[in-house]
Structure formats: structure tokens, C-alpha cells
Enzyme design. Structure first.
Site, short mmCIF file in Angstrom:
data_model
loop_
_atom_site.label_atom_id
_atom_site.label_comp_id
_atom_site.label_asym_id
_atom_site.label_seq_id
_atom_site.Cartn_x
_atom_site.Cartn_y
_atom_site.Cartn_z
N GLY A 24 -32.23 -9.55 5.21
CA GLY A 24 -32.55 -8.98 3.90
C GLY A 24 -31.53 -7.93 3.50
CG ASP A 74 -35.98 -18.88 3.76
OD1 ASP A 74 -36.70 -18.09 4.39
OD2 ASP A 74 -36.37 -19.50 2.76
CB SER A 153 -45.12 -2.08 4.33
OG SER A 153 -45.68 -1.52 3.15
CE1 TYR A 166 -44.71 -6.68 1.66
CE2 TYR A 166 -46.04 -4.68 1.50
CZ TYR A 166 -44.81 -5.30 1.68
OH TYR A 166 -43.68 -4.53 1.90
#
Length: 263
Positions: A24, A74, A153, A166
Site C-alpha cells: 500500500g 494485490d 486501526s 472494517y
């Protein structure tokens, strides 16, 4: 942060021998991490599913005096990940640093989440982390040295409305990190996770434009103890420390970077 690299003699001796992979890495937090690790002296492979972004990120590192290549992959495609890692071995050497920054968010009411949507969020955020770690760990074992930093996160710590999928995926990354740290510690490999809070990235600004941040970024700055939104470079600085030689006694840890929003 695209400044000129310091002279080679001022770089840590260990970093000049290390190859890092940042997934990423084409934008946002991943891009900042790739640039910071290059400034630290590591050769950096930028992996991103966006070929143009990966190559542009690598070019920016090279222009600043670092060593970097951009590769398309990916993280949900294991064959693509394996192929990219093999290219890294051939072009930069065996990787000994991995930062899994590739991620995908989603905002859906729980009852509107489809099985396919659930699977996609978990595939990118959790299974993608698994793929990348499993592809690289053999190289680290061979070198008896490795540093893995997963990017989770703050949603994993607090939950977020409309982000059940998520939050679940990122919480899985935290558990994965802790378990992997215990298994790999005896092999000279540390594994830690950074759960960013409110960080100014293209992903955040897309969320703002879609109305998912209330009145906008400013509203959340006002409720953050340090009174500012985080920058990708803040996360990159913490990551740069965790992959250093002198961070070898830190593993299995959750290093929160959120300006005090979660303590």
C-alpha cells in the site's frame, strides 16, 4: 517528505544492509513509510495494486537519493504477492523488513453488509496481511533477523459505527500480530502493530467528502487532545523506530498513534 538523503556515512550501518517491503506504498501512510525507511538507508520495494502509484512512489524515493522499486501486487492475490517478493529478492536482496500498510475501508450499516462485501474487507485488511507475512518470513528466518510492522486501526480498539466489517478485520490484525510475535520472537524477528487514529490521508478525505465525518476534519481536530489531525509522517516515524536494530526488545506491542484520542 521528499528531502535529500543524508550522506551515506551518517546512515545507521545496519540500515544500509536491509531491504524493506511496504505494501500500500503508493499513497497515504504507506508512501510516507516508504520514504522514511529510504531516508533511514534501507532499500525499499513499494507494493501497490495501482501500478502508476507504485512506480511514482519509487521514483520519488530515487529522486531523493534512495534505492527503491515499484511493484504491482494485490495483497488478496497470493500468487501476485509471491511473484512480487521474488522480484524483490532478485533486484534488492532478501527482504528483512515488512510493513503491511495496504488497506480498504468501508461504511455500511450492519444489515446492509453483503457476504461479498464482508469477504472483500477481510481479504484486503486481514488475509492480505497474512499473505504478505507468510511470503516474507522465510527470508527473515534465513537471516535470523526481521522486523514486521502491521498497520491496524484505532477502529480495532474502539469500534466504529457503520464499520463493523472494517473494525473486525483490523482487530484481527491486532490478534494476528500478537500471536505471530510470540511464534517468531525466538527466530530474531519482531512483530508489532501501529493502529493509526485520525490521520490526514486520501482515504480520510474520501470519507469526509462522503459525509462520514460529521461536519468534517475540523470537528475531529477539536476533540483530539493534541488539537491536530495526524499526518502520515507521524506514523512513518513510529514505524522507522520499530524496524531499527535498537528496537529488538519490542515485540507483540500495539503502538497507538492517535494524538491521545484513545489511551
Amino acid at each position: 517528505m521528499t528531502g535529500t538523503l543524508p550522506p551515506a556515512r551518517s546512515l545507521p550501518a545496519w540500515s544500509q544492509l536491509r531491504t524493506a517491503i511496504v505494501t500500500g506504498g503508493g499513497s497515504g501512510i504507506g508512501l510516507a513509510i516508504a520514504r522514511r525507511l529510504a531516508l533511514e538507508g534501507a532499500a525499499v520495494a513499494v507494493l501497490d495494486r495501482d501500478e502508476t502509484a507504485a512506480k511514482a512512489a519509487a521514483d520519488s524515493v530515487v529522486e531523493a537519493g534512495g534505492r527503491a522499486i515499484g511493484l504491482t501486487a494485490d495483497v488478496t492475490d497470493r500468487d501476485a504477492v509471491d511473484d512480487a517478493v521474488e522480484q524483490v529478492r532478485q533486484r534488492l536482496g532478501r527482504p528483512s523488513i515488512l510493513v503491511t500498510s495496504a488497506g480498504l475501508d468501508g461504511f455500511d450499516r450492519f444489515l446492509d453488509i453483503t457476504p461479498a462485501g464482508w469477504d472483500r474487507i477481510l481479504a484486503v485488511n486481514l488475509t492480505g496481511t497474512f499473505h504478505c507475512c507468510q511470503a516474507v518470513v522465510p527470508d527473515m528466518i534465513e537471516q535470523s533477523w526481521g522486523r514486521i510492522v502491521t498497520i491496524s486501526s484505532s477502529s480495532a480498539q474502539t469500534g466504529n459505527p457503520l464499520m463493523t466489517h472494517y473494525s473486525a478485520a483490523k482487530a484481527g490484525v491486532v490478534g494476528f500480530t500478537k500471536a505471530l510475535a510470540l511464534e517468531l520472537g525466538p527466530r530474531g524477528i519482531t512483530v508489532n502493530t501501529i493502529p493509526p487514529g485520525f490521520v490526514d490521508t486520501p482515504m480520510l478525505r474520501r470519507s469526509e467528502s462522503r459525509g462520514f465525518l460529521g461536519t468534517g476534519v475540523g470537528q475531529h481536530e477539536a476533540t483530539t487532545p493534541v488539537r491536530r489531525v495526524g499526518q502520515p509522517e507521524d506514523i512513518a516515524a513510529a514505524c522507522a523506530f520499530l524496524v531499527r536494530e535498537d528496537a529488538g526488545y519490542i515485540t507483540g506491542q500495539v503502538i497507538a498513534m492517535n494524538g491521545g484520542r484513545t489511551t
